[in-house]
Design a protein around this motif. Structure first.
Motif, PDB file in Angstrom:
ATOM      1  N   ARG A  79       0.824  -1.176  -0.185  1.00  0.00           N
ATOM      2  CA  ARG A  79      -0.024  -0.013  -0.079  1.00  0.00           C
ATOM      3  C   ARG A  79       0.878   1.088  -0.010  1.00  0.00           C
ATOM      4  NH1 ARG A  79      -3.841  -2.692   3.714  1.00  0.00           N
ATOM      5  NH2 ARG A  79      -5.791  -2.688   2.600  1.00  0.00           N
ATOM      6  N   ASP A  81      -0.065   4.765   0.476  1.00  0.00           N
ATOM      7  CA  ASP A  81      -1.010   5.619   0.809  1.00  0.00           C
ATOM      8  C   ASP A  81      -0.823   6.285   2.137  1.00  0.00           C
ATOM      9  OD1 ASP A  81      -3.469   7.032   1.250  1.00  0.00           O
ATOM     10  OD2 ASP A  81      -4.664   5.408   0.836  1.00  0.00           O
ATOM     11  N   TYR A  84      -4.434   6.260   4.385  1.00  0.00           N
ATOM     12  CA  TYR A  84      -5.037   5.128   4.947  1.00  0.00           C
ATOM     13  C   TYR A  84      -4.460   4.872   6.318  1.00  0.00           C
ATOM     14  CZ  TYR A  84      -6.541   0.381   5.080  1.00  0.00           C
ATOM     15  OH  TYR A  84      -6.787  -0.844   5.336  1.00  0.00           O
ATOM     16  N   GLN A  85      -3.077   5.031   6.552  1.00  0.00           N
ATOM     17  CA  GLN A  85      -2.574   4.609   7.771  1.00  0.00           C
ATOM     18  C   GLN A  85      -3.124   5.472   8.971  1.00  0.00           C
ATOM     19  OE1 GLN A  85       1.593   4.881   7.510  1.00  0.00           O
ATOM     20  NE2 GLN A  85       1.365   6.764   6.672  1.00  0.00           N
ATOM     21  N   GLN A  92     -10.748   2.860   7.075  1.00  0.00           N
ATOM     22  CA  GLN A  92      -9.992   1.844   6.380  1.00  0.00           C
ATOM     23  C   GLN A  92     -10.977   0.891   5.755  1.00  0.00           C
ATOM     24  OE1 GLN A  92      -7.146   0.562   9.492  1.00  0.00           O
ATOM     25  NE2 GLN A  92      -5.743   2.159   8.925  1.00  0.00           N
ATOM     26  N   VAL A  95     -12.449   2.151   2.469  1.00  0.00           N
ATOM     27  CA  VAL A  95     -11.683   1.948   1.393  1.00  0.00           C
ATOM     28  C   VAL A  95     -11.496   0.700   1.016  1.00  0.00           C
ATOM     29  CG1 VAL A  95      -9.217   2.332   0.948  1.00  0.00           C
ATOM     30  CG2 VAL A  95     -10.198   4.175   2.253  1.00  0.00           C
ATOM     31  N   ASN A  96     -11.432  -0.279   1.821  1.00  0.00           N
ATOM     32  CA  ASN A  96     -11.101  -1.568   1.656  1.00  0.00           C
ATOM     33  C   ASN A  96     -12.536  -2.220   0.633  1.00  0.00           C
ATOM     34  OD1 ASN A  96      -8.554  -1.788   2.651  1.00  0.00           O
ATOM     35  ND2 ASN A  96      -9.125  -2.485   4.661  1.00  0.00           N
TER      36      ASN A  96
END
Length: 172
Positions: A79, A81, A84-85, A92, A95-96
């Motif tokens: 990833r 990104d 995202y973290q 999250q 997004v997933n």
């Protein structure tokens, strides 16, 4: 009831993926030993067989094509990104979920349908290696393309269901 079914589906797919991952781990070990043997035989004893060298390519295909679903399950894909973290678990999951629905599953379905005729033709002619002394199993090797699409789609469905559970506020 629907939640129970989702958890059952996730557990079933995850179990299948885990078994596949364990098989791949052993096949990777065999591939390494085989590669080592090829080098020793070639440079130590000036011996070599095309079939033995091709078998390493077949093992690579198995490991990478069937390992994709296990890597997805283990969240091992790369990833890049920076946002995202820092997202919450629910963000999250969104997004997933969207990535699975809009990217992963369509790509897997496309790979499957585009490759189906290619693999079928290979099976119809029982395609063999073009090299003298090569393995007569090219059609089986090409079947890994369809298995990639199937196993990755299944694990993608499990991840989509898992993310829906997170978004709904349940623990998986």
């Amino acid at each position: 009831m629907l939640l129970r079914w989702c958890k059952f589906a996730i557990a079933t797919i995850d179990t299948l993926t885990e078994y596949t991952g364990k098989l791949i781990a052993w096949l990777t070990l065999i591939m390494v030993v085989l590669s080592f043997s090829i080098v020793v035989l070639r440079y130590g004893f000036n011996l070599g067989w095309v079939a033995m060298q091709e078998s390493v390519l077949y093992f690579h295909g198995i490991v990478f094509m069937l390992g994709a679903a296990f890597t997805l399950k283990a969240d091992g894909h790369v990833r890049v990104d920076i946002f995202y973290q820092k997202f919450t678990r629910v963000q999250q999951a969104w997004v997933n979920l969207l990535g699975g629905l809009l990217l992963l599953l369509p790509v897997c379905l496309t790979i499957f349908f585009i490759s189906f005729e290619y693999v079928l033709t290979s099976w119809q002619i029982m395609e063999k290696s073009a090299e003298a002394g090569g393995l007569p199993l090219v059609y089986i090797n090409k079947s890994l393309i369809l298995l990639l699409a199937i196993t990755l789609s299944l694990q993608g469905i499990a991840e989509i269901l898992r993310n829906i559970i997170v978004i709904k506020g349940e623990q998986s």
